[in-house]
Design an enzyme around this catalytic site. Structure first.
Site, PDB file in Angstrom:
ATOM      1  N   ASP A  32      -9.107  -2.167  -2.472  1.00 14.79           N
ATOM      2  CA  ASP A  32      -8.299  -2.082  -3.683  1.00 14.79           C
ATOM      3  C   ASP A  32      -7.260  -3.210  -3.636  1.00 14.79           C
ATOM      4  OD1 ASP A  32      -6.822  -0.925  -5.918  1.00 14.79           O
ATOM      5  OD2 ASP A  32      -5.442  -0.132  -4.412  1.00 14.79           O
ATOM      6  N   ASP A 215      -5.170   3.015  -2.255  1.00 13.92           N
ATOM      7  CA  ASP A 215      -4.015   3.926  -2.302  1.00 13.92           C
ATOM      8  C   ASP A 215      -4.014   4.827  -3.531  1.00 13.92           C
ATOM      9  OD1 ASP A 215      -3.485   1.757  -4.068  1.00 13.92           O
ATOM     10  OD2 ASP A 215      -1.366   2.300  -4.079  1.00 13.92           O
TER      11      ASP A 215
HETATM   12 MG   LIG Z   1      -3.919   0.574  -5.743  1.00 11.56          MG
END
Ligand SMILES: [Mg+2]
Length: 271
Positions: A32, A215
């Site tokens: 990510d 996350d």
């Molecule tokens: Mg992120």
């Protein structure tokens, strides 16, 4: 799923266990961007890739297949990262480009673009009376940022979003950190995008170990797909939530340290 605070650290508690699990496997990395490779900043357009992370990614891509997977539009994501030789998946995987000229665009998503345009217009007028609410039009979604809205008026923002969605049943709402995203209601996400890239890379056998670092709530789709066949690493943020990840990392700096560990392993210098 378990509470994020109960997930063991990939670098401390379970470093040796993790190294054993990846031994002898072809590791493929899916990363990510915001909050994983680049720290969260007040203005999303300032989310630069730290130089130390850039250096790490260059070395990483010499040894492993690497893909950057983000909710950002593809051109924006490529602009931030700017590396050759890696896959880019933008718009939560609705658009993908590979280093070998591989491309993918989710056709069902493209068909819903006029409906997304209409929702964007309705959100613009509905949110005009709420100071601090900011719309960001992306190719496959409309993000409603409410980080700068008075705390007490957050629910009002959500009511406007829900009213617009009630008129557009083929769109749905997802959430992130102080943001609602309105996007096509299609069963396609970061996890599906990862599978597509693994196929495109011909990395599907038993010997392959896909590893996904992220996350966000949207990264959970990938963690779930990896249960039993890969590894999910969650980057702890400010919000506690249940997660399907196997291991945790504290922040962007620990992500870099973990990637350096993989580089050292590939170069035969891991200790
Ligand atoms: Mg992120």
């Amino acid at each position: 799923m378990r509470p994020m605070r109960e997930v063991p650290s990939a670098l401390l508690a379970r470093r040796e266990e993790l190294l054993r699990r990846i031994a002898g496997r072809q590791v493929a990395l899916f990363l990510d961007y915001d909050g994983t490779l680049s720290p969260i900043v007040p203005n999303p357009e300032d989310a630069r890739l730290p130089e130390a992370m850039r250096t790490t990614l260059v070395a990483l891509a010499r040894h492993y297949p690497v893909a950057i997977v983000s909710g950002r539009d593809l051109p924006v994501l490529k602009g931030f990262v700017g590396l050759e030789g890696v896959f880019y998946a933008g718009s939560h995987g609705f658009e993908i480009e590979g280093p070998g000229g591989q491309t993918f665009e989710m056709e069902d998503g493209r068909a819903l673009l006029p409906e997304l345009d209409a929702a964007e217009r309705e959100l613009t007028s509905g949110l005009a009376a709420i100071p601090g609410a900011r719309l960001e039009r992306k190719r496959f979604s409309v993000a409603v940022h409410w980080r700068h809205v008075d705390v007490g008026r957050g629910p009002e923002v959500e009511r406007v979003v829900d009213a617009v969605l009630a008129r557009h049943p083929r769109l749905r709402k997802s959430g992130g950190k102080k943001v609602f995203e309105v996007q096509p209601d299609i069963d396609w996400h970061k996890g599906r995008a990862m599978q597509w890239m693994l196929r495109a890379l011909r990395l599907e056998g038993e010997g392959v170990l896909p590893v996904f670092l992220g996350d966000d709530l949207t990264d959970e789709d990938a963690f779930k797909e990896l249960e039993g066949r890969g590894l999910g690493l969650v980057v702890r943020g400010e919000v506690e939530r249940p997660t399907a990840a196997d291991y945790a990392l504290a922040d962007v700096e620990e992500v870099r340290q973990f990637l350096e560990l993989l580089i050292a392993r590939a170069e035969g210098t891991a200790r």
